[in-house]
Scaffold this motif. Structure first.
Motif, PDB file in Angstrom:
ATOM      1  N   ARG A   9     -29.798   2.312 -20.195  1.00 38.45           N
ATOM      2  CA  ARG A   9     -30.397   2.684 -21.476  1.00 38.45           C
ATOM      3  C   ARG A   9     -30.580   1.410 -22.278  1.00 38.45           C
ATOM      4  NH1 ARG A   9     -27.300   7.142 -24.661  1.00 38.45           N
ATOM      5  NH2 ARG A   9     -26.357   5.235 -25.318  1.00 38.45           N
ATOM      6  N   LYS A  12     -34.677   0.639 -28.325  1.00 38.18           N
ATOM      7  CA  LYS A  12     -36.128   0.816 -28.405  1.00 38.18           C
ATOM      8  C   LYS A  12     -36.887  -0.470 -28.733  1.00 38.18           C
ATOM      9  CE  LYS A  12     -35.564   2.808 -32.972  1.00 38.18           C
ATOM     10  NZ  LYS A  12     -35.663   4.057 -33.712  1.00 38.18           N
ATOM     11  N   LYS A  15     -39.134  -1.448 -25.936  1.00 36.85           N
ATOM     12  CA  LYS A  15     -40.212  -0.534 -25.544  1.00 36.85           C
ATOM     13  C   LYS A  15     -41.512  -1.281 -25.224  1.00 36.85           C
ATOM     14  CE  LYS A  15     -42.572   3.649 -27.122  1.00 36.85           C
ATOM     15  NZ  LYS A  15     -42.651   4.641 -28.189  1.00 36.85           N
ATOM     16  N   TYR A  16     -41.799  -2.331 -25.972  1.00 34.00           N
ATOM     17  CA  TYR A  16     -43.051  -3.071 -25.788  1.00 34.00           C
ATOM     18  C   TYR A  16     -42.839  -4.414 -25.097  1.00 34.00           C
ATOM     19  CZ  TYR A  16     -44.478   0.494 -29.073  1.00 34.00           C
ATOM     20  OH  TYR A  16     -44.704   1.696 -29.677  1.00 34.00           O
ATOM     21  N   GLN A  22     -38.757  -7.972 -19.160  1.00 35.28           N
ATOM     22  CA  GLN A  22     -38.172  -6.992 -18.247  1.00 35.28           C
ATOM     23  C   GLN A  22     -37.452  -7.676 -17.086  1.00 35.28           C
ATOM     24  OE1 GLN A  22     -41.479  -4.484 -17.171  1.00 35.28           O
ATOM     25  NE2 GLN A  22     -41.633  -3.599 -19.212  1.00 35.28           N
TER      26      GLN A  22
END
Length: 189
Positions: A9, A12, A15-16, A22
């Motif tokens: 998890r 947020k 998120k972009y 990543q």
């Protein structure tokens, strides 16, 4: 084929995140790579405005020390006398009860330096919660007043080595930590 499966998890803020971020996250998770850590820190710093922090300011007349089962003011005085030679000056209150349906985590307590106030979740003001759990939590928050955080680059370290050593000096530290881990789902209800 993968032998192990992991569920992750993320906040947020990611998120972009682009492919580089990543990959850095994955690299950091599995190898603790310092370059990956630096890339992630830079990303968070650049996107920090996406993090919404809810601040609740408590007025003096809104402070509630006495709960149904625990008197935080009384416990605070006992800890201050026993562990801090009455050197800690702070205020304390039960926090605002929030709906916890579906919640997976909870902040049991925190210290607000601007208000010189310790806030404890009312989820702990229950008959099944041992007193030493509340006492350990108050001791932990009082340590935040005694032991200042350290800045390392852009990071702020609240739980320094000194803090972690001092935290374990509480008489029922091990029992409290074990109880919290075992009962977190009950606390969330």
């Amino acid at each position: 084929t993968l032998k192990d499966t992991y569920t992750l998890r993320l906040h947020k803020i990611f998120k972009y995140a682009d492919r580089t971020i990543q990959k850095s996250l994955a690299n950091f998770l599995f190898t603790q790579d310092k370059l990956a850590s630096s890339i992630i820190e830079q990303y968070i710093y650049k996107n920090r405005k996406r993090i919404k922090i809810k601040k609740i300011h408590y007025k003096l007349e809104e402070l509630i020390e006495k709960g149904e089962f625990f008197d935080l003011g009384k416990i605070l005085k006992e800890i201050n006398r026993s562990y801090f030679d009455n050197q800690i000056e702070t205020r304390i209150t039960w926090g605002v009860r929030r709906s916890s349906s579906g919640a997976r985590s909870i902040n049991l307590g925190y210290y607000i330096p601007e208000d010189n106030l310790i806030v404890i979740t009312p989820n702990l003001d229950r008959i099944f919660v041992p007193r030493y759990v509340i006492t350990n939590l108050l001791y932990h928050e009082m340590l935040h007043i005694k032991i200042k955080s350290k800045k390392i680059g852009k990071r702020t370290i609240f739980h320094t080595k000194e803090f972690k050593i001092s935290e374990k000096e509480f008489e029922f530290y091990n029992e409290a930590v074990k109880w919290e881990k075992k009962n977190i789902k009950r606390i969330l209800r």
